[in-house]
Motif scaffolding. Structure first.
Motif, short mmCIF file in Angstrom:
data_model
loop_
_atom_site.label_atom_id
_atom_site.label_comp_id
_atom_site.label_asym_id
_atom_site.label_seq_id
_atom_site.Cartn_x
_atom_site.Cartn_y
_atom_site.Cartn_z
N VAL A 48 -65.95 2.77 -37.75
CA VAL A 48 -66.58 4.06 -38.01
C VAL A 48 -67.93 3.87 -38.71
O VAL A 48 -68.95 4.35 -38.23
CB VAL A 48 -65.68 4.96 -38.87
N ALA A 49 -67.91 3.15 -39.84
CA ALA A 49 -69.15 3.00 -40.61
C ALA A 49 -69.03 1.79 -41.51
O ALA A 49 -67.93 1.36 -41.86
CB ALA A 49 -69.42 4.25 -41.45
N THR A 58 -76.82 0.84 -43.93
CA THR A 58 -75.61 1.44 -43.38
C THR A 58 -75.68 1.43 -41.86
O THR A 58 -76.76 1.34 -41.27
CB THR A 58 -75.43 2.89 -43.85
N SER A 59 -74.51 1.52 -41.25
CA SER A 59 -74.43 1.57 -39.79
C SER A 59 -73.24 2.42 -39.41
O SER A 59 -72.22 2.42 -40.12
CB SER A 59 -74.30 0.16 -39.22
N TYR A 60 -73.37 3.14 -38.28
CA TYR A 60 -72.32 4.06 -37.85
C TYR A 60 -72.05 3.90 -36.37
O TYR A 60 -72.94 3.55 -35.58
CB TYR A 60 -72.76 5.50 -38.10
N THR A 61 -70.83 4.22 -35.98
CA THR A 61 -70.56 4.32 -34.57
C THR A 61 -71.25 5.58 -34.05
O THR A 61 -71.44 6.56 -34.79
CB THR A 61 -69.05 4.37 -34.30
N LYS A 65 -72.57 9.59 -35.93
CA LYS A 65 -73.94 9.62 -36.45
C LYS A 65 -74.41 11.06 -36.64
O LYS A 65 -74.23 11.90 -35.78
CB LYS A 65 -74.88 8.89 -35.50
N THR A 69 -71.36 10.24 -43.56
CA THR A 69 -72.22 9.45 -44.43
C THR A 69 -71.37 8.53 -45.29
O THR A 69 -70.47 9.00 -45.99
CB THR A 69 -73.07 10.34 -45.33
N ILE A 70 -71.65 7.24 -45.23
CA ILE A 70 -70.96 6.28 -46.07
C ILE A 70 -71.83 5.98 -47.28
O ILE A 70 -73.06 5.88 -47.17
CB ILE A 70 -70.63 4.99 -45.28
N LEU A 81 -66.65 8.19 -47.81
CA LEU A 81 -67.04 8.60 -46.48
C LEU A 81 -67.06 10.12 -46.47
O LEU A 81 -66.01 10.76 -46.51
CB LEU A 81 -66.08 8.07 -45.41
#
Length: 116
Positions: A48-49, A58-61, A65, A69-70, A81
């Motif tokens: 997920v993140a 940070t990175s998200y699937t 997006k 927000t992580i 999250l």
């Protein structure tokens, strides 16, 4: 050894929000990249993140997006999250992950259910 405890899951209507927390029992929390994964019933666990050790990157699937927000608080050994605009397809058990080189630890998960 790292112990991770997730909280904040529950039942919410589509369009609603939830904030998940993951508290880590570890001395060197800031040395771990932290991530969230989820597993829907009958499906494989998916990413997920993720957030870097410093919290800068940070990175998200793609599917989350702009909605999720992580974040992390290294002083509190906690990763969050924030989930907004939830959809029924976000329904899953959400797992926290701590990762450091070859070491990887998982929490037991928290259920998130989004009703239509």
């Amino acid at each position: 050894q790292v112990q991770l405890v997730e909280s904040g899951g529950g039942l919410v209507q589509a369009g609603g929000s939830l904030r998940l927390s993951c508290a880590a029992s570890v001395r060197s929390f800031r040395n771990y990249a932290m991530g969230w994964f989820r597993q829907a019933s009958g499906k494989e666990r998916e990413f997920v993140a993720i957030i870097s050790r410093s919290g800068i990157t940070t990175s998200y699937t793609d599917s989350v997006k702009g909605r999720f927000t992580i974040s992390r608080d290294n002083a509190k050994n906690t990763v969050y999250l924030q989930m907004n605009s939830l959809k029924p397809e976000d329904t899953a058990v959400y797992y926290c992950n701590a990762n450091r080189t070859v070491l990887s630890f998982w929490g037991r998960g928290t259920q998130v259910t989004v009703s239509a």
